[in-house]
Design an enzyme around this catalytic site. Structure first.
Site, PDB file in Angstrom:
ATOM      1  N   HIS A  87      -5.770 -35.770  -5.719  1.00 40.52           N
ATOM      2  CA  HIS A  87      -6.281 -37.334  -5.970  1.00 40.52           C
ATOM      3  C   HIS A  87      -6.561 -37.595  -6.563  1.00 40.52           C
ATOM      4  O   HIS A  87      -6.175 -39.385  -6.919  1.00 40.52           O
ATOM      5  CB  HIS A  87      -7.739 -37.719  -4.343  1.00 40.52           C
ATOM      6  CG  HIS A  87      -7.602 -37.049  -3.252  1.00 40.52           C
ATOM      7  ND1 HIS A  87      -7.820 -36.020  -2.987  1.00 40.52           N
ATOM      8  CD2 HIS A  87      -6.519 -37.072  -2.543  1.00 40.52           C
ATOM      9  CE1 HIS A  87      -7.853 -35.691  -1.708  1.00 40.52           C
ATOM     10  NE2 HIS A  87      -6.766 -36.475  -1.652  1.00 40.52           N
ATOM     11  N   CYS A 146       0.514 -31.556  10.038  1.00 41.89           N
ATOM     12  CA  CYS A 146       0.935 -32.636   9.437  1.00 41.89           C
ATOM     13  C   CYS A 146       1.706 -33.755   9.936  1.00 41.89           C
ATOM     14  O   CYS A 146       1.677 -34.957   9.581  1.00 41.89           O
ATOM     15  CB  CYS A 146       3.190 -31.477   9.113  1.00 41.89           C
ATOM     16  SG  CYS A 146       2.955 -30.569   8.398  1.00 41.89           S
ATOM     17  N   LYS A 164       0.984 -26.704  -5.546  1.00 39.42           N
ATOM     18  CA  LYS A 164       0.418 -27.584  -5.914  1.00 39.42           C
ATOM     19  C   LYS A 164      -1.110 -27.783  -5.077  1.00 39.42           C
ATOM     20  O   LYS A 164      -1.438 -27.026  -4.571  1.00 39.42           O
ATOM     21  CB  LYS A 164       1.138 -28.760  -3.992  1.00 39.42           C
ATOM     22  CG  LYS A 164       0.700 -30.116  -3.629  1.00 39.42           C
ATOM     23  CD  LYS A 164       1.033 -30.798  -2.584  1.00 39.42           C
ATOM     24  CE  LYS A 164       0.687 -31.992  -1.993  1.00 39.42           C
ATOM     25  NZ  LYS A 164       0.793 -32.761  -1.214  1.00 39.42           N
ATOM     26  N   CYS A 209       3.856 -30.705  14.372  1.00 37.90           N
ATOM     27  CA  CYS A 209       3.185 -29.540  13.566  1.00 37.90           C
ATOM     28  C   CYS A 209       1.533 -30.376  13.938  1.00 37.90           C
ATOM     29  O   CYS A 209       1.297 -32.175  13.148  1.00 37.90           O
ATOM     30  CB  CYS A 209       3.224 -29.814  12.572  1.00 37.90           C
ATOM     31  SG  CYS A 209       1.423 -28.561  11.586  1.00 37.90           S
ATOM     32  N   CYS A 211       5.511 -23.928  11.881  1.00 37.96           N
ATOM     33  CA  CYS A 211       5.739 -25.096  10.710  1.00 37.96           C
ATOM     34  C   CYS A 211       6.087 -24.050   8.973  1.00 37.96           C
ATOM     35  O   CYS A 211       5.215 -23.369   8.694  1.00 37.96           O
ATOM     36  CB  CYS A 211       3.884 -25.932  10.545  1.00 37.96           C
ATOM     37  SG  CYS A 211       3.804 -26.980   9.080  1.00 37.96           S
ATOM     38  N   LYS A 239      -5.988 -28.617  -0.426  1.00 38.43           N
ATOM     39  CA  LYS A 239      -7.110 -27.877  -0.198  1.00 38.43           C
ATOM     40  C   LYS A 239      -6.228 -27.054   0.894  1.00 38.43           C
ATOM     41  O   LYS A 239      -6.770 -25.923   1.408  1.00 38.43           O
ATOM     42  CB  LYS A 239      -7.582 -29.064   1.686  1.00 38.43           C
ATOM     43  CG  LYS A 239      -9.328 -28.425   1.736  1.00 38.43           C
ATOM     44  CD  LYS A 239      -9.877 -29.007   2.948  1.00 38.43           C
ATOM     45  CE  LYS A 239     -11.100 -28.506   3.332  1.00 38.43           C
ATOM     46  NZ  LYS A 239     -11.666 -28.937   4.302  1.00 38.43           N
ATOM     47  N   HIS A 262      -9.929 -34.510  -4.388  1.00 38.81           N
ATOM     48  CA  HIS A 262      -9.636 -33.371  -4.988  1.00 38.81           C
ATOM     49  C   HIS A 262      -8.928 -33.526  -6.030  1.00 38.81           C
ATOM     50  O   HIS A 262      -8.155 -34.424  -6.702  1.00 38.81           O
ATOM     51  CB  HIS A 262      -8.294 -32.050  -4.997  1.00 38.81           C
ATOM     52  CG  HIS A 262      -7.537 -32.374  -3.916  1.00 38.81           C
ATOM     53  ND1 HIS A 262      -6.575 -32.714  -4.363  1.00 38.81           N
ATOM     54  CD2 HIS A 262      -7.458 -32.675  -2.613  1.00 38.81           C
ATOM     55  CE1 HIS A 262      -5.571 -33.127  -3.235  1.00 38.81           C
ATOM     56  NE2 HIS A 262      -6.263 -33.378  -2.279  1.00 38.81           N
ATOM     57  N   HIS A 304       2.350 -25.776   7.201  1.00 38.13           N
ATOM     58  CA  HIS A 304       2.061 -24.641   7.016  1.00 38.13           C
ATOM     59  C   HIS A 304       1.752 -23.386   7.695  1.00 38.13           C
ATOM     60  O   HIS A 304       0.367 -22.883   8.207  1.00 38.13           O
ATOM     61  CB  HIS A 304       0.506 -26.128   8.019  1.00 38.13           C
ATOM     62  CG  HIS A 304       0.057 -26.878   7.994  1.00 38.13           C
ATOM     63  ND1 HIS A 304       1.229 -28.424   7.591  1.00 38.13           N
ATOM     64  CD2 HIS A 304      -0.719 -27.812   7.229  1.00 38.13           C
ATOM     65  CE1 HIS A 304       0.471 -29.145   7.931  1.00 38.13           C
ATOM     66  NE2 HIS A 304      -1.026 -28.955   7.227  1.00 38.13           N
TER      67      HIS A 304
HETATM   68 ZN   LIG Z   1       2.500 -28.539   9.425  1.00 31.06          ZN
END
Ligand SMILES: [Zn+2]
Length: 535
Positions: free
Chosen positions: A50, A158, A328, A155, A177, A331, A47, A180
């Site tokens: 990157h 993570c 940010k 998590c 988290c 995905k 993406h 997430h």
């Molecule tokens: Zn997480």
């Protein structure tokens, strides 16, 4: 793994006599320049995030090739860990088959973006395993890796533990988290820990002795802040994961993702295997990273290396995030833009130029389609593209299509010298937007020079020849200076103004000294380099 020497051959220079590096060291003062991107986790397809770091690395290393350095530009993919193991299970396949499918998508994306990496490493390669085992064993032998029990909130997204006060509530339910926003799991496991807490003073001493190691400087302050706020030991192994590299002294444990991933920078230069390759290339000149992984790269990594008796990296270039609508690009955020889609609209060089020029490196940028079009039209269509087209048009009409030689005492010579100095200093400082602004200052000066002299209104003769020779020389210098950002365009301009050879084989600073345009060569107009895009 394919033969790395096959990757993007056209991005690398030929090997001029004298620049070849023989075994055992440099020849003729050629310096080595080793730059890396992070390796990208294959749980997502390539993406914009990157692409951004990879384009910066590509441009920086193209500049250093022009400087005559012997360059190694490394990128690759991070393929181990629980997330991959689970994603493969969900897809009904093996982790190896899963990663074998995703890794080529990164290669394809970099090919599309004209990335001239010299090596592409996958952490599932044997050479990587060799290096990780060597580094782990050295840290273990040094007494800096020890067995301990860990319990805490974990998590999976993570691949990290959180403390109670780091967790958040979601819809009135606790223990989620913070990144997430999904429930964490309570794990208790026997882990090996790297004793990071022992390295606080050594890290601070190292950064004090290398104050310019992290660029830009405000990111250096962030890294120092992390160290000064106190360092906690971190876990380097898991018994709950099988997809990874097993510890050489305890086969029940698999190396934790960061210890595994960071070591790729050593694996690619033969650490633990090819001593000659390793001593030639290490320490790395720059790790290019995003600001979110400062802790791992600027704190964990040099400490791991110090423990193992390996020199820390010489430098880091820390980029901000390219935000889309303030978020940010990722995905999990659901706003991933596939860079390849934008390249279809704007061209490879247009896309590369935008991400390099728009946002000062180190700061966050706002990536918008309108911003992309506006900058493309202003800098590429109206400035560079227009200059190349009008020079070719006037040379066709007033000089019989033959480019005249520049004047040694041209009024543009000073603007060119200043553009060269500014571009050089900015690339040296890992500041692509500044480098391009300095390069574009010569384009702006040349357009003004033409507007002041209006050669299109004058009769053919020495006056017009002088003005056009100056403009052609400025274009020649621009095509070299702009090459790191817009390599295809640079080569096209080079050929259209009648020059032989390849821009990539030019050597700065000699090649950008005023007066190199020979004159007496054919100039052709060709199609517009950057057709205007309607906003
Ligand atoms: Zn997480």
């Amino acid at each position: 793994m394919g033969n790395p020497s096959q990757a993007n051959r056209d991005g690398r220079p030929g090997e001029p006599a004298g620049a070849r590096v023989g075994p055992g060291g440099s020849v003729g003062g050629v310096s080595r320049f080793y730059v890396t991107t992070p390796i990208y986790y294959v749980n997502a397809e390539p993406h914009l995030g990157h692409a951004y770091t990879t384009i910066v690395g590509d441009a920086l290393t193209r500049w250093h090739r022009l400087m005559g350095d012997d360059v190694k530009f490394l990128t690759g993919t991070d393929e181990h860990g629980l997330k991959i193991q689970q994603a493969a299970e969900a897809a009904g396949t093996t982790p190896q088959a899963f990663t074998d499918e995703i890794a080529p998508k990164f290669r394809a994306a970099w090919e599309r973006l004209n990335i001239a990496h010299d090596d592409f490493i996958r952490t599932t390669e044997p050479r990587h395993r060799t290096a990780v085992v060597e580094l782990l064993q050295r840290c273990y032998d040094a007494g800096d890796i020890e067995l301990d029990t860990y319990s805490g909130w974990y998590c999976v997204g993570c691949e990290a533990y959180y403390t109670d006060d780091e967790l958040i509530e979601v819809d009135g339910v606790g223990n989620h988290c913070p990144i997430h926003r999904r429930p964490v799991e309570h794990f208790e496991e026997e882990n090996y820990f790297f004793r990071l807490s022992r390295f606080e003073d050594r890290l601070l001493d190292w950064y004090a002795a290398h104050p310019d190691a992290i660029k830009p400087s405000h990111r250096a302050n962030e890294a120092l802040g992390l160290i000064k706020s106190g360092l906690r030991d971190f876990s380097v192994s898991r018994t709950t994961v099988d997809w990874g590299i097993h510890l050489p002294w305890d086969d029940r444990h698999v190396a934790y993702v960061w210890f595994d991933a960071l070591t790729n920078y050593l694996s690619a230069v033969g650490f633990g295997d090819d001593t000659q390759d390793y001593t030639e290339w290490w320490p790395v000149d720059y790790h290019l990273i995003g600001k979110d992984i400062i802790r791992f790269h600027c704190v964990y990594w040099p400490a791991m290396l110090m423990s193992a008796g390996v020199e820390p990296p010489k430098g880091y270039g820390v980029g901000g995030w390219l935000l889309v609508g303030g978020e940010k690009m990722s995905k999990s955020g659901g706003n991933a833009v596939n860079p390849l889609d934008l390249v279809d609209d704007i061209g490879v060089d247009g896309f590369r130029y935008y991400v390099l020029a728009e946002t000062p490196y180190g700061s966050d940028g706002d990536f918008t389609y309108d911003g992309l079009v506006a900058r493309y039209n202003a800098d590429l269509a109206n400035n560079l593209g227009n200059l190349a087209a009008r020079v070719a048009t006037v040379v066709a009409k007033k000089c019989d299509g033959v480019g005249p030689a520049p004047r040694p005492d041209s009024p543009l010579a000073e603007a060119a010298a200043s553009a060269v100095a500014g571009t050089t200093a900015a690339w040296d400082d890992v500041a692509p937007s500044k480098a391009l602004d300095a390069t574009w200052s010569l384009i702006r000066a040349t357009n003004s020079h033409l507007e002041a002299n209006e050669p299109w209104k004058a009769d053919p003769g020495p006056e017009v020849d002088a003005v056009m020779g100056d403009a052609l020389e400025a274009l020649r210098i621009v095509s070299i200076l702009a090459y790191p950002a817009v390599p295809e365009t640079s080569q096209t301009i080079w050929e259209r103004i009648g020059l032989d050879g390849d821009v990539v084989d030019q050597r700065v600073p000699d090649a950008v000294a005023w007066g190199g345009y020979p004159g007496g060569v054919p100039v052709v107009k060709g199609d517009p380099l950057f057709p205007r895009i309607k906003a």
